[in-house]
Design a protein around this motif. Structure first.
Motif, mmCIF file in Angstrom:
data_model
loop_
_atom_site.group_PDB
_atom_site.id
_atom_site.type_symbol
_atom_site.label_atom_id
_atom_site.label_comp_id
_atom_site.label_asym_id
_atom_site.label_seq_id
_atom_site.Cartn_x
_atom_site.Cartn_y
_atom_site.Cartn_z
ATOM 1 N N THR A 437 0.792 -1.241 0.000
ATOM 2 C CA THR A 437 0.000 0.000 0.000
ATOM 3 C C THR A 437 0.820 1.285 0.000
ATOM 4 N N SER A 438 2.012 1.289 0.605
ATOM 5 C CA SER A 438 2.714 2.554 0.850
ATOM 6 C C SER A 438 3.126 3.264 -0.435
ATOM 7 N N ALA A 439 3.518 2.506 -1.459
ATOM 8 C CA ALA A 439 3.961 3.148 -2.696
ATOM 9 C C ALA A 439 2.806 3.866 -3.390
ATOM 10 N N VAL A 440 1.606 3.321 -3.276
ATOM 11 C CA VAL A 440 0.443 3.938 -3.917
ATOM 12 C C VAL A 440 -0.117 5.068 -3.057
ATOM 13 N N LEU A 441 -0.198 4.845 -1.741
ATOM 14 C CA LEU A 441 -0.783 5.843 -0.847
ATOM 15 C C LEU A 441 0.203 6.928 -0.444
ATOM 16 N N GLY A 442 1.491 6.694 -0.672
ATOM 17 C CA GLY A 442 2.493 7.676 -0.269
ATOM 18 C C GLY A 442 2.659 7.767 1.235
ATOM 19 N N THR A 443 2.698 6.632 1.916
ATOM 20 C CA THR A 443 2.799 6.598 3.373
ATOM 21 C C THR A 443 4.148 7.144 3.829
ATOM 22 N N GLU A 444 4.118 8.029 4.827
ATOM 23 C CA GLU A 444 5.323 8.626 5.371
ATOM 24 C C GLU A 444 5.480 8.239 6.847
ATOM 25 N N ILE A 445 6.625 8.606 7.415
ATOM 26 C CA ILE A 445 6.892 8.308 8.820
ATOM 27 C C ILE A 445 5.878 9.007 9.726
ATOM 28 N N GLN A 446 5.521 10.240 9.380
ATOM 29 C CA GLN A 446 4.556 10.959 10.215
ATOM 30 C C GLN A 446 3.192 10.284 10.217
#
Length: 762
Positions: A437-446
């Motif tokens: 999911t992170s690559a599509v949603l743009g998940t960050e540390i925050q």
């Protein structure tokens, strides 16, 4: 893009790349102009609701993947020789890059849209390999020696059935291997049991064909013992296929030994689109096989050049990202998992389920309240008495709470990509799989830090609600007029229903009265200024005519809450009975008033005499000897349900109040509250000052009903159980009979003056 194309030997590609860049620039300029015009022409409110969602930002690498599909259509119209050279170059380059990137030496690649299609082609390849006469005799060779495909019980749902349907095999050819129950991970395939199952199949004349293992199960992300499984497959001459999200870590510098063993398997499926955030790129199945003719027969290779163009979007995207870019994306996803796992270790009542705390890219956790030594002893004693219901109910309650927790976290932090997963042993859990999911949603540390903060706010609410559920149930069962409804699928304090006294009514009427009272009860409870959420329950599957109470905090006064519900329900029932009986009382009162008025008219006739009723004679008689009679009326007292005389009203010139109605019953638990203290809250013992705590914080606003009932009118005391009834006042029905024909037409001035005085007295 230009630099990579100029290095290619084929000048067609270089020329095509330049033309394509110019075309893309023109398209982007036109698109920008169209968007500006549309923004001026249309407002956001003009867009239909389902189309107002935020578009996902695919990034430049996403545009490269989408560009590949357009480019494939352009290339397909080239002459056959150029098309053959170009597709061969694209296919060979992409396959070489993937094999080196994921440490799979001497492999071939099959590109497919459906991620199950690669395994399907592999099964056909193995059937062609193990059954030499399959091409000629077909299903007859399978009937003589039935093939068996082994998959893990933790595999994707419906995978075995889909393979059997596509291969034309009966479901008996599919064998589900249980996972470990005593030793090792509960999500890993039981190798010892698999060995015994294969031996039994061989002895019964079956042919072990293929084993599907997991490098990252779909649920918990655990990896099977691939090394031991490979040895077992070599022993029985079986094909080993591996799939799973953990295969992405093969591109990293450090790879765990359990995942590294996947490089020795016979085939593996990679889903690069979700790992790298690339839209519309195909999945890839890497395999090793020496006979190209069998690969062609199984459909893994094609002689059609157009089929080879499936790799073009991936070919462009991989060049755009480069080796460092690909590794960085996968590494970043693993770092997000480690960040979340480190924070979860410091939280109470959170139980994690990860295979390798150092490198696991999937984090699964759940809310679970550990019992203390004292509580554990009492809990064990209770469970030993009625073991199965207690354990089953507790498991169901935790599943419900974790379902609610996962949904709340997903709504509060959508960029985290968390979801809810059902595991066979752990039950309902919350899963964080950034590789998917992170690559599509743009998940960050925050986003991870925000997720942990929301989780910290939810844990006290969950623990408090879990602790007070039993107390709430006991209080409801002890209270007359309330019925406790056990609904284990409700994430909240509990469910209660006000029990209506039917008084011999039929079922349909009783059901309507019950619905009416509980609906009004819900409305009254929502009008109270409290932090609790009262609702009708879930839209589907909930109990009818009930009040569902949501999550609570530890300072909830359960006894006051239950007493308030009971007292409010009783008052609503009393008002309902009063309104129900009022019609009958008023009807009887009107009949009685008519009889009394008729009797009063008869008495008036006797008093005035017969001569006064004759028009001419009566006027003359009234002129010389006026007759004065006091007006007689009746007032109907709703409180007493009786008729009373209005003589006192005419004497005092004011309506009497009659008997004072009884005061509205209030709760025995109504108490004096501190300034700002809301209803159903207990004062803190450790401090004189009251600290108000938000029951479900800002997160519970997602659960609140969008349209709250109107607030209480000013002057009504907070926390009071008094619901203002309609003022029970006397309805004065002044009924005096004055017939038009009784008034004489020939009257003297003296009679007129008397009549005016008579009217003024009335």
């Amino acid at each position: 893009m230009d630099a990579s194309l100029e290095k290619m030997v084929d000048p067609t590609l270089a020329e095509m790349g330049k033309n394509l860049n110019e075309a893309m620039k023109m398209l982007e300029d036109n698109q920008r102009k169209v968007e500006e015009e549309n923004e001026k022409k249309y407002a956001r409110k003009d867009i239909p609701g389902p189309l107002q969602g935020r578009l996902q930002n695919v990034g430049e690498q996403g545009h490269m993947a989408l560009l590949g599909h357009s480019l494939a259509a352009y290339i397909s119209v080239l002459d056959r020789e150029r098309l053959r050279k170009l597709t061969t170059r694209i296919l060979s380059d992409t396959t070489l890059w993937l094999c080196r990137l994921f440490r799979y030496e001497n492999g071939s690649a099959y590109y497919h849209e459906d991620d199950r299609e690669g395994l399907l082609k592999i099964c056909r390849l193995v059937i062609h390999t193990r059954y030499e006469d399959y091409t000629i005799e077909g299903f007859n060779v399978l009937y003589a020696k039935q093939p068996v495909i082994y998959i893990s019980s933790a595999a994707r749902t419906g995978l075995g059935q889909a393979l059997c349907n596509q291969l034309g095999l009966p479901l008996s050819c599919m064998c589900r291997v249980p996972c470990n129950t005593m030793f090792g991970s509960q999500h890993q395939m039981d190798v010892a049991l698999l060995d015994r199952v294969i031996k039994d199949d061989v002895e019964s004349g079956k042919l072990p064909l293929l084993l599907v293992a997991n490098a990252g199960t779909p649920g918990a992300g655990h990896t099977d013992k691939l090394g031991r499984l490979k040895e077992l497959c070599e022993q029985y001459n079986m094909w080993l296929h591996v799939e799973g999200v953990n295969l992405a870590t093969l591109a990293l510098g450090y790879v765990s030994s359990s995942v590294l063993a996947a490089t020795k398997c016979d085939s593996m499926t990679l889903t690069l689109g979700s790992w790298l955030g690339l839209p519309a790129v195909p999945a890839v199945t890497l395999y090793r096989h020496e006979d190209p003719s069998l690969s062609l027969a199984a459909g893994l290779t094609s002689s059609q050049p157009v089929e080879k163009l499936r790799a073009l979007p991936l070919w462009l995207s991989l060049q755009y990202l480069g080796h460092d870019g690909i590794v960085e994306r996968i590494k970043r996803a693993s770092q997000l998992s480690q960040r979340l796992l480190e924070n979860l270790k410091n939280l109470d009542f959170i139980k994690t389920s990860v295979e390798d705390e150092l490198s696991s890219p999937v984090v699964v956790f759940k809310f679970f309240r550990e019992y203390s030594a004292r509580d554990q002893t009492s809990h064990a004693a209770q469970a030993s008495t009625i073991q199965h219901p207690i354990i089953s109910n507790e498991r169901h309650i935790y599943d419900t709470f974790n379902q609610w927790l996962g949904e709340q976290l997903a709504q509060l932090v959508p960029a985290s990509g968390v979801d809810v997963v059902e595991l066979e042993d752990e039950g309902t859990c919350v899963r964080f799989s950034p590789l998917m999911t992170s690559a599509v949603l743009g998940t960050e540390i925050q986003d991870i830090d925000q997720l942990v903060d929301c989780l910290k706010m939810k844990i006290p609410v969950l623990t408090s609600t879990l602790q007070l559920r039993e107390e709430f149930e006991q209080e409801v069962r002890r209270t007359v007029g309330l019925l406790y409804i056990e609904d284990l699928s409700w994430p909240g304090l509990g469910v209660v229903r006000y029990s209506y006294h039917s008084d011999g009514k039929n079922d349909d009427k009783q059901e309507k009265e019950l619905e009416k009272i509980n609906t009004e009860l819900l409305k009254k409870l929502n009008e109270l200024e409290s932090d609790l959420t009262f609702s009708l329950g879930p839209e589907f599957g909930g109990q009818k005519n009930c009040v569902y109470i949501g999550m609570v905090t530890e300072d909830l006064d359960v006894a006051e809450l239950v007493e308030t519900i009971a007292a409010t329900g009783r008052e609503i029932e009393e008002n309902s009975r009063l309104l129900e009986n009022m019609t009958e009382v008023v009807r009887k009162g009107i009949q009685e008033a008519q009889l009394q008025l008729q009797k009063a008219n008869e008495e008036r006739l006797l008093e005035e005499g017969l001569l006064r009723q004759i028009p001419v004679v009566g006027s003359v008689l009234n002129w010389f000897s006026p007759f004065q009679a006091s007006p007689k009326g009746r007032t109907f007292n709703l409180t007493a349900g009786s008729l009373e005389s209005t003589e006192s009203t005419y004497v005092s010139k004011a309506q009497g109040t009659g008997t004072t109605p009884p005061p509205t019953p209030t709760s025995s638990l109504a108490k004096q509250r501190l300034p700002g203290q809301k209803i159903f809250k207990r004062s803190l013992r450790s401090s004189d000052a009251f600290s108000e705590t938000s029951s479900v914080s800002h997160c519970d606003d997602l659960e609140k009903v969008d349209q709250r009932p109107p607030a209480q009118p000013p002057g009504q005391e907070q926390g009071s159980l008094e619901m203002e009834k309609p003022e029970e006042q006397k309805v004065v029905a002044q009924v005096t009979k004055t017939d038009a024909e009784d008034v004489p037409t020939d009257t003297s001035p003296h009679d007129c003056m008397k009549a005016e005085e008579h009217e003024s007295q009335r």
